[in-house]
Write a protein that holds these residues in place. Structure first.
Motif, PDB file in Angstrom:
ATOM      1  N   MET A   4       0.831  -1.205   0.000  1.00 50.74           N
ATOM      2  CA  MET A   4       0.000   0.000   0.000  1.00 50.74           C
ATOM      3  C   MET A   4       0.866   1.256   0.000  1.00 50.74           C
ATOM      4  O   MET A   4       0.510   2.274  -0.591  1.00 50.74           O
ATOM      5  N   TYR A  15      -0.034  12.903  -8.891  1.00 51.53           N
ATOM      6  CA  TYR A  15      -0.631  14.225  -8.692  1.00 51.53           C
ATOM      7  C   TYR A  15       0.427  15.322  -8.790  1.00 51.53           C
ATOM      8  O   TYR A  15       0.168  16.404  -9.324  1.00 51.53           O
TER       9      TYR A  15
ATOM     10  N   LEU B  11      -9.285   8.395  -8.971  1.00 47.19           N
ATOM     11  CA  LEU B  11      -8.548   7.581  -8.008  1.00 47.19           C
ATOM     12  C   LEU B  11      -9.379   6.363  -7.637  1.00 47.19           C
ATOM     13  O   LEU B  11     -10.549   6.481  -7.304  1.00 47.19           O
ATOM     14  N   ASN B  12      -8.783   5.175  -7.720  1.00 44.12           N
ATOM     15  CA  ASN B  12      -9.487   3.958  -7.330  1.00 44.12           C
ATOM     16  C   ASN B  12      -9.174   3.607  -5.886  1.00 44.12           C
ATOM     17  O   ASN B  12      -8.011   3.660  -5.473  1.00 44.12           O
ATOM     18  N   LEU B  13     -10.179   3.261  -5.114  1.00 42.22           N
ATOM     19  CA  LEU B  13      -9.941   2.899  -3.713  1.00 42.22           C
ATOM     20  C   LEU B  13      -9.164   1.595  -3.623  1.00 42.22           C
ATOM     21  O   LEU B  13      -8.336   1.416  -2.741  1.00 42.22           O
ATOM     22  N   ARG B  15      -7.526  -1.834  -2.869  1.00 45.05           N
ATOM     23  CA  ARG B  15      -7.432  -2.676  -1.671  1.00 45.05           C
ATOM     24  C   ARG B  15      -7.676  -1.903  -0.388  1.00 45.05           C
ATOM     25  O   ARG B  15      -7.898  -2.491   0.659  1.00 45.05           O
ATOM     26  N   SER B  16      -7.588  -0.548  -0.454  1.00 51.15           N
ATOM     27  CA  SER B  16      -7.752   0.212   0.788  1.00 51.15           C
ATOM     28  C   SER B  16      -9.179   0.071   1.317  1.00 51.15           C
ATOM     29  O   SER B  16      -9.419   0.242   2.504  1.00 51.15           O
ATOM     30  N   PHE B  83      -5.291  20.118  -7.854  1.00 52.90           N
ATOM     31  CA  PHE B  83      -4.227  19.374  -7.177  1.00 52.90           C
ATOM     32  C   PHE B  83      -4.576  19.121  -5.710  1.00 52.90           C
ATOM     33  O   PHE B  83      -4.429  17.996  -5.214  1.00 52.90           O
ATOM     34  N   GLY B  86      -6.882  16.400  -5.364  1.00 52.88           N
ATOM     35  CA  GLY B  86      -6.182  15.122  -5.463  1.00 52.88           C
ATOM     36  C   GLY B  86      -5.643  14.680  -4.109  1.00 52.88           C
ATOM     37  O   GLY B  86      -5.732  13.517  -3.737  1.00 52.88           O
ATOM     38  N   TYR B  87      -5.107  15.639  -3.338  1.00 53.71           N
ATOM     39  CA  TYR B  87      -4.574  15.297  -2.015  1.00 53.71           C
ATOM     40  C   TYR B  87      -5.693  14.936  -1.043  1.00 53.71           C
ATOM     41  O   TYR B  87      -5.484  14.094  -0.164  1.00 53.71           O
ATOM     42  N   SER B  89      -8.355  13.327  -2.020  1.00 55.30           N
ATOM     43  CA  SER B  89      -8.667  11.943  -2.404  1.00 55.30           C
ATOM     44  C   SER B  89      -7.641  10.977  -1.826  1.00 55.30           C
ATOM     45  O   SER B  89      -7.996   9.903  -1.330  1.00 55.30           O
ATOM     46  N   LEU B  90      -6.348  11.360  -1.905  1.00 54.01           N
ATOM     47  CA  LEU B  90      -5.303  10.486  -1.356  1.00 54.01           C
ATOM     48  C   LEU B  90      -5.488  10.304   0.146  1.00 54.01           C
ATOM     49  O   LEU B  90      -5.356   9.192   0.666  1.00 54.01           O
ATOM     50  N   LYS B  93      -8.184   7.914   0.777  1.00 57.98           N
ATOM     51  CA  LYS B  93      -7.857   6.515   0.475  1.00 57.98           C
ATOM     52  C   LYS B  93      -6.910   5.915   1.507  1.00 57.98           C
ATOM     53  O   LYS B  93      -7.074   4.775   1.913  1.00 57.98           O
ATOM     54  N   TYR B  94      -5.887   6.679   1.909  1.00 56.51           N
ATOM     55  CA  TYR B  94      -4.803   6.078   2.681  1.00 56.51           C
ATOM     56  C   TYR B  94      -4.796   6.436   4.159  1.00 56.51           C
ATOM     57  O   TYR B  94      -4.077   5.839   4.941  1.00 56.51           O
ATOM     58  N   ARG B  95      -5.524   7.492   4.551  1.00 55.80           N
ATOM     59  CA  ARG B  95      -5.474   7.928   5.949  1.00 55.80           C
ATOM     60  C   ARG B  95      -6.843   7.773   6.563  1.00 55.80           C
ATOM     61  O   ARG B  95      -7.828   8.250   6.001  1.00 55.80           O
TER      62      ARG B  95
END
Lengths: 103, 207
Positions: A4, A15, B11-13, B15-16, B83, B86-87, B89-90, B93-95
């Motif tokens: 991950m 990005y 952005l694809n989720l 495995r998260s 931009f 985008g952050y 979205s990230l 997904k990850y946090r």
């Protein structure tokens, strides 16, 4: 299988590349127009090339659309919509300017 | 299995959040179909504008109205907001912390509002110089095209506010994530339309 963390790093990098491309491809045509370095025809070419490149970059790095296989044929839908737009925009401009020339 | 299992644009989720990722395939694709129909709408407004270039009815033209500096600021605000989305979205997904998402959405919202502020200021300045839609074909087409994009950005800003409230109220629930995914597509899409607007409407006229 990527971890991950690797996946996150790659997507974050996407990005950042997108942002860098957007800044560069916006700054160049604006500078060309603002400072008038080139004749008008060259400006037009710079604006067109930078605009198309930027749209491709944004599709790739912000919307994550690439040429890899996609279950839902997203790229085909984009290409089809693009074709529709091209036909309608091209057709409109062609017909209207043809009319204009004949008046 | 080296590449991410991609099911939809944006952005694809993955495995998260496999459950939400499964649902996203259909839902996000449906929204993508809407965006493509919206693209056709903008394409026709561009076609109309193209046929009206130079049709100023002997009135003032683009040179009198367009302010390159203001358009540059608007472009910077909107590009950076894409931009920062985008952050967001990230972070989603990850946090696991909803507050990170809320903060990035908040930054995006401020940039969007800033864009709208400059744009409205431009329109008001134009109107002050006699640049209203009924003045000429060129201005009619201009005011059909550019404010339609502005209206989309305004709708996007409202949508961001709604998503900030939902994230605060429900946390990063599956439905909230799916809505933010769609909002992301919408926001990035508007950025792409803006690129076309600056190229065709503003830069071409001022070159």
């Amino acid at each position: 299988m990527k971890s991950m963390m690797e996946e996150e790093r790659e997507e974050r990098r996407d990005y950042l590349i997108g942002l860098a491309a957007a800044i560069l491809l916006t700054a160049v045509p604006f500078a060309a127009v603002a400072f008038g370095w080139f004749p008008r025809g060259v400006d037009y070419a710079i604006i067109a090339v930078a605009g198309v490149l930027q749209i491709v970059c944004q599709f790739r790095y912000f919307l994550h659309i690439d040429l890899s296989r996609s279950k839902r044929d997203d790229l085909q839908l984009i290409l089809f919509s693009g074709l529709i737009c091209l036909l309608m925009v091209g057709g409109t401009i062609w017909i209207i300017f043809n009319q204009y020339a004949q008046m | 299995m080296s590449s991410i299992d991609k099911k939809h644009p944006g952005l694809n989720l993955g495995r998260s959040d496999p459950g939400a990722h499964q649902d996203a395939e259909e839902i996000v694709f449906g929204f993508w179909v809407f965006l493509m129909s919206d693209l056709v709408l903008f394409a026709l407004l561009f076609a109309t504008f193209a046929t009206m270039i130079g049709r100023t009815a002997d009135g003032p033209g683009p040179q009198e109205f367009f302010d390159l500096k203001s358009v540059a600021i608007e472009s910077a605000l909107l590009l950076i907001s894409s931009f920062t989305f985008g952050y967001a979205s990230l972070a989603m997904k990850y946090r696991p912390e909803p507050m990170k998402v809320v903060r990035w959405l908040g930054v995006t919202l401020l940039l969007g509002i800033g864009f709208l502020g400059f744009e409205v200021h431009d329109f008001v300045t134009m109107a002050g110089k006699g640049g209203t839609p009924q003045t000429s074909g060129f201005l009619s087409a201009f005011f059909a095209l550019v404010p339609t994009h502005g209206l989309h950005v305004f709708a996007g800003c409202i949508w961001i506010v709604v998503m900030i409230v939902q994230t605060l109220a429900y946390g990063l629930a599956r439905d909230v994530k799916l809505r933010i995914l769609r909002l992301g597509l919408f926001w990035h899409f508007l950025d792409i339309v803006w690129i076309a607007i600056i190229s065709v409407v503003y830069l071409r006229a001022l070159a």
